[in-house]
Design a protein around this motif. Sequence first.
Motif, PDB file in Angstrom:
ATOM      1  N   VAL B 130       0.837  -1.205   0.000  1.00  0.00           N
ATOM      2  CA  VAL B 130       0.000   0.000   0.000  1.00  0.00           C
ATOM      3  C   VAL B 130       0.870   1.253   0.000  1.00  0.00           C
ATOM      4  CG1 VAL B 130      -1.604   1.355   1.400  1.00  0.00           C
ATOM      5  CG2 VAL B 130      -1.976  -1.097   1.103  1.00  0.00           C
ATOM      6  N   PHE B 131       1.913   1.214   0.836  1.00  0.00           N
ATOM      7  CA  PHE B 131       2.844   2.351   0.922  1.00  0.00           C
ATOM      8  C   PHE B 131       3.483   2.619  -0.434  1.00  0.00           C
ATOM      9  CE2 PHE B 131       7.178   3.851   1.474  1.00  0.00           C
ATOM     10  CZ  PHE B 131       6.988   4.972   2.258  1.00  0.00           C
ATOM     11  N   LEU B 132       3.973   1.554  -1.062  1.00  0.00           N
ATOM     12  CA  LEU B 132       4.638   1.720  -2.363  1.00  0.00           C
ATOM     13  C   LEU B 132       3.654   2.216  -3.413  1.00  0.00           C
ATOM     14  CD1 LEU B 132       6.917  -1.454  -2.471  1.00  0.00           C
ATOM     15  CD2 LEU B 132       7.600   0.912  -2.056  1.00  0.00           C
ATOM     16  N   HIS B 133       2.418   1.693  -3.334  1.00  0.00           N
ATOM     17  CA  HIS B 133       1.390   2.093  -4.293  1.00  0.00           C
ATOM     18  C   HIS B 133       1.158   3.599  -4.198  1.00  0.00           C
ATOM     19  CE1 HIS B 133      -2.108   1.572  -6.856  1.00  0.00           C
ATOM     20  NE2 HIS B 133      -2.781   2.376  -6.036  1.00  0.00           N
ATOM     21  N   ARG B 134       1.114   4.107  -2.964  1.00  0.00           N
ATOM     22  CA  ARG B 134       0.855   5.532  -2.757  1.00  0.00           C
ATOM     23  C   ARG B 134       2.010   6.391  -3.232  1.00  0.00           C
ATOM     24  NH1 ARG B 134      -1.313   5.547   2.924  1.00  0.00           N
ATOM     25  NH2 ARG B 134      -3.458   4.862   2.657  1.00  0.00           N
ATOM     26  N   HIS B 135       3.244   5.889  -3.017  1.00  0.00           N
ATOM     27  CA  HIS B 135       4.397   6.746  -3.263  1.00  0.00           C
ATOM     28  C   HIS B 135       5.048   6.545  -4.616  1.00  0.00           C
ATOM     29  CE1 HIS B 135       3.836   7.275   1.023  1.00  0.00           C
ATOM     30  NE2 HIS B 135       4.492   8.408   0.875  1.00  0.00           N
ATOM     31  N   PHE B 136       4.596   5.545  -5.365  1.00  0.00           N
ATOM     32  CA  PHE B 136       5.199   5.356  -6.687  1.00  0.00           C
ATOM     33  C   PHE B 136       4.140   5.490  -7.771  1.00  0.00           C
ATOM     34  CE2 PHE B 136       8.466   3.760  -3.983  1.00  0.00           C
ATOM     35  CZ  PHE B 136       9.633   4.125  -4.634  1.00  0.00           C
ATOM     36  N   GLY B 137       3.356   6.510  -7.641  1.00  0.00           N
ATOM     37  CA  GLY B 137       2.408   6.876  -8.683  1.00  0.00           C
ATOM     38  C   GLY B 137       1.363   5.810  -8.978  1.00  0.00           C
ATOM     39  N   GLY B 138       1.061   4.966  -7.966  1.00  0.00           N
ATOM     40  CA  GLY B 138      -0.007   3.992  -8.164  1.00  0.00           C
ATOM     41  C   GLY B 138       0.351   2.887  -9.138  1.00  0.00           C
ATOM     42  N   ARG B 139       1.642   2.725  -9.446  1.00  0.00           N
ATOM     43  CA  ARG B 139       1.989   1.681 -10.410  1.00  0.00           C
ATOM     44  C   ARG B 139       2.278   0.351  -9.723  1.00  0.00           C
ATOM     45  NH1 ARG B 139       6.726   4.333 -13.347  1.00  0.00           N
ATOM     46  NH2 ARG B 139       6.666   5.444 -11.373  1.00  0.00           N
ATOM     47  N   ILE B 140       2.524   0.365  -8.409  1.00  0.00           N
ATOM     48  CA  ILE B 140       2.853  -0.878  -7.728  1.00  0.00           C
ATOM     49  C   ILE B 140       1.649  -1.411  -6.963  1.00  0.00           C
ATOM     50  CG2 ILE B 140       4.267  -1.882  -5.900  1.00  0.00           C
ATOM     51  CD1 ILE B 140       6.529  -0.152  -6.863  1.00  0.00           C
ATOM     52  N   TYR B 141       1.307  -2.661  -7.274  1.00  0.00           N
ATOM     53  CA  TYR B 141       0.220  -3.356  -6.586  1.00  0.00           C
ATOM     54  C   TYR B 141       0.817  -4.546  -5.842  1.00  0.00           C
ATOM     55  CZ  TYR B 141      -2.902  -0.645  -9.522  1.00  0.00           C
ATOM     56  OH  TYR B 141      -3.570   0.374 -10.120  1.00  0.00           O
ATOM     57  N   PRO B 142       0.036  -5.198  -4.984  1.00  0.00           N
ATOM     58  CA  PRO B 142       0.519  -6.464  -4.437  1.00  0.00           C
ATOM     59  C   PRO B 142       0.935  -7.379  -5.582  1.00  0.00           C
ATOM     60  CG  PRO B 142      -1.453  -5.794  -3.288  1.00  0.00           C
ATOM     61  CD  PRO B 142      -1.253  -4.810  -4.402  1.00  0.00           C
ATOM     62  N   CYS B 143       2.121  -7.984  -5.481  1.00  0.00           N
ATOM     63  CA  CYS B 143       2.644  -8.733  -6.619  1.00  0.00           C
ATOM     64  C   CYS B 143       3.602  -9.822  -6.155  1.00  0.00           C
ATOM     65  CB  CYS B 143       3.368  -7.779  -7.564  1.00  0.00           C
ATOM     66  SG  CYS B 143       4.760  -6.978  -6.781  1.00  0.00           S
ATOM     67  N   LEU B 144       4.115 -10.539  -7.140  1.00  0.00           N
ATOM     68  CA  LEU B 144       5.030 -11.652  -6.881  1.00  0.00           C
ATOM     69  C   LEU B 144       6.229 -11.216  -6.033  1.00  0.00           C
ATOM     70  CD1 LEU B 144       5.507 -14.616  -7.570  1.00  0.00           C
ATOM     71  CD2 LEU B 144       6.688 -13.896  -9.640  1.00  0.00           C
ATOM     72  N   LEU B 145       6.814 -10.081  -6.366  1.00  0.00           N
ATOM     73  CA  LEU B 145       8.014  -9.655  -5.653  1.00  0.00           C
ATOM     74  C   LEU B 145       7.718  -9.357  -4.182  1.00  0.00           C
ATOM     75  CD1 LEU B 145      11.011  -8.990  -5.884  1.00  0.00           C
ATOM     76  CD2 LEU B 145      10.387  -6.620  -6.316  1.00  0.00           C
ATOM     77  N   ILE B 146       6.603  -8.675  -3.945  1.00  0.00           N
ATOM     78  CA  ILE B 146       6.280  -8.346  -2.557  1.00  0.00           C
ATOM     79  C   ILE B 146       5.972  -9.617  -1.761  1.00  0.00           C
ATOM     80  CG2 ILE B 146       4.590  -7.177  -1.074  1.00  0.00           C
ATOM     81  CD1 ILE B 146       4.648  -4.892  -3.056  1.00  0.00           C
ATOM     82  N   SER B 147       5.263 -10.565  -2.386  1.00  0.00           N
ATOM     83  CA  SER B 147       5.022 -11.849  -1.719  1.00  0.00           C
ATOM     84  C   SER B 147       6.333 -12.542  -1.395  1.00  0.00           C
ATOM     85  CB  SER B 147       4.195 -12.771  -2.620  1.00  0.00           C
ATOM     86  OG  SER B 147       2.886 -12.316  -2.701  1.00  0.00           O
ATOM     87  N   ALA B 148       7.232 -12.572  -2.380  1.00  0.00           N
ATOM     88  CA  ALA B 148       8.508 -13.263  -2.178  1.00  0.00           C
ATOM     89  C   ALA B 148       9.301 -12.591  -1.058  1.00  0.00           C
ATOM     90  CB  ALA B 148       9.312 -13.271  -3.474  1.00  0.00           C
ATOM     91  N   LEU B 149       9.290 -11.258  -1.033  1.00  0.00           N
ATOM     92  CA  LEU B 149      10.004 -10.541   0.024  1.00  0.00           C
ATOM     93  C   LEU B 149       9.416 -10.866   1.395  1.00  0.00           C
ATOM     94  CD1 LEU B 149      10.604  -7.037  -1.587  1.00  0.00           C
ATOM     95  CD2 LEU B 149      12.351  -8.585  -0.708  1.00  0.00           C
ATOM     96  N   SER B 150       8.071 -10.876   1.469  1.00  0.00           N
ATOM     97  CA  SER B 150       7.431 -11.178   2.754  1.00  0.00           C
ATOM     98  C   SER B 150       7.763 -12.596   3.201  1.00  0.00           C
ATOM     99  CB  SER B 150       5.915 -11.027   2.653  1.00  0.00           C
ATOM    100  OG  SER B 150       5.579  -9.823   2.035  1.00  0.00           O
ATOM    101  N   LEU B 151       7.725 -13.552   2.235  1.00  0.00           N
ATOM    102  CA  LEU B 151       8.045 -14.936   2.591  1.00  0.00           C
ATOM    103  C   LEU B 151       9.502 -15.053   3.031  1.00  0.00           C
ATOM    104  CD1 LEU B 151       6.222 -17.131  -0.063  1.00  0.00           C
ATOM    105  CD2 LEU B 151       5.718 -16.923   2.351  1.00  0.00           C
ATOM    106  N   ALA B 152      10.381 -14.331   2.335  1.00  0.00           N
ATOM    107  CA  ALA B 152      11.794 -14.353   2.709  1.00  0.00           C
ATOM    108  C   ALA B 152      11.946 -13.886   4.154  1.00  0.00           C
ATOM    109  CB  ALA B 152      12.603 -13.462   1.764  1.00  0.00           C
ATOM    110  N   PHE B 153      11.212 -12.852   4.491  1.00  0.00           N
ATOM    111  CA  PHE B 153      11.221 -12.306   5.837  1.00  0.00           C
ATOM    112  C   PHE B 153      10.717 -13.354   6.840  1.00  0.00           C
ATOM    113  CE2 PHE B 153       9.535  -9.289   9.044  1.00  0.00           C
ATOM    114  CZ  PHE B 153      10.714  -8.599   9.249  1.00  0.00           C
TER     115      PHE B 153
END
Lengths: 239, 294
Positions: B130-153
Amino acid sequence: MDRTTKIRIEHLFFHYGRRRVLDDVCAEIPANAITAIVGPSGQGKSTLLTCLNRLCDAVAGTRVSGRVMMHFQGQWQDILAPDVPLHWLRRKVGMVFQAPNPLPMSIFKNVAFVLKLTGQHRRPDVTDRVAQALARAFLWDEVRDRLHHDARTLSGGQQQRLCIARALVLEPEILLLDEPTSSLDSQAGEVIESLLLALRQRCTLVMVSHYQDQVRRVADCVLQMEAGKLKLLRQSGSV
Amino acid sequence: MRQPPLDRFVRLVSWGSTLLLLASVATVIGFLLIKGYSSLSLKLVFGDTPPMEALLLRRPVFGGLFPAMVGTFSLVVLAITLAVPLGLAAGIYMAEYGRGRIQRALGLFFDILAGVPSIVVGLFGFSVAVFLHRHFGGRIYPCLLISALSLAFLVLPYLIRTTQNALEALPEAVRLTAPALGATRLQNICFVLLPRALPGILSGVILAIGRCAEDTAVIMLTGVVATAGLPRSLFSSYEALPFYIYYISSQYRDPEELATGYAAALILLAICAMLFAAAALIQQRLGARLHQRL
């Protein structure tokens, strides 16, 4: 200071946690001789050895004070000083442990490994120096045909000589040996003893030993450790 | 020779527990096989698309599990690739460099991190999205990379702790061999300690792979959807097997559809087994390589 003294230990204290292991140890260790440290178990003999190459630094909860002066290239140097690079010191002061500890690789690589640690990769040089070290450790004739076999297939005595070869390949000026024959049978032990006598020419040897006969046979100087104190027991006339 | 009664009792209990565990695993797999085997078919995986065309990515698959399989596979590989270097490095720090109070505090922190429920990690990932979506012109949605990062965490603490334990379990004699020969600390870690600790580290990686492959809570909040086709990029939404299983089991319309959920579970197990085997293979090759390099 005496020119033939190689190591001069001055008021060395060693604490492990709250226990005092070495208590005001003072000693002089002659160059190109075999110095034996004797005494009952658990009195700090091995600890004293690890102070001489600062391997004791690797163990948590230890504290050392005092000075250990060593004579390198015409100069006395306190090896306990904090600015002494440990890998440099340990290349000057080799160590062989009680139980042979070859690494899980070939005989050749066990020795070559040490050269690689110092950044020597040139194949012909490495091969030569490995062969020389194995020869100096009385092992070359036994292993020349199977240099690339796993080192753990060697007998206990051969493994220990391999460890000595490994310690010798960097031409250390001092070699520390912690009961080098105690895990071997008497025959293998005798080979190591004659090896030590031969090494004396180019190296200062400090050995912890439990065996009275062995000490009588090989040692030029005998120091006794008891309750953290060290005293000179015997010194032969030649040193 | 007769053993003392207590010894025999302990032996019996140990055997019993092992058998019980094996039986449970066999029951789970057997149950899945019975329920799902009949619906396992190429049609289930590829729908109406010819399998070769789908595998070569020439034609999209509709109504098959192929996109979910690819999604789960890429998700796990991505998450593990992100987590392993970090976990290894932190584990090495904990075992070899960290000392005293800071090391203990970090250990406690990693243990707390290991205990964080995955739904919380999912919420965290969602907030990041949500933060990235707000600050990067609405181009970033929940996606594969964010899932992978969360799982890595999510799996990072397991990797750190197993690496640390594997290194700390090495006997003093092994630990001191190379330093006594003039090795620097880093040389000792790279040439002696890590190769020796690899089998232990592998068990952490396997645990992490399993955790990444099965987790549903995290991905539900960070980018998985029911139909997306093959993931097009790191920034697209994707399908995943555990989500499919969850989705089917909660909203199936007839027994046949439920059976596809069981079949999907079998496929998920197979993918995990494949990844475990790959991890073991890499560990073996890496161990050999590290020793050869010397």
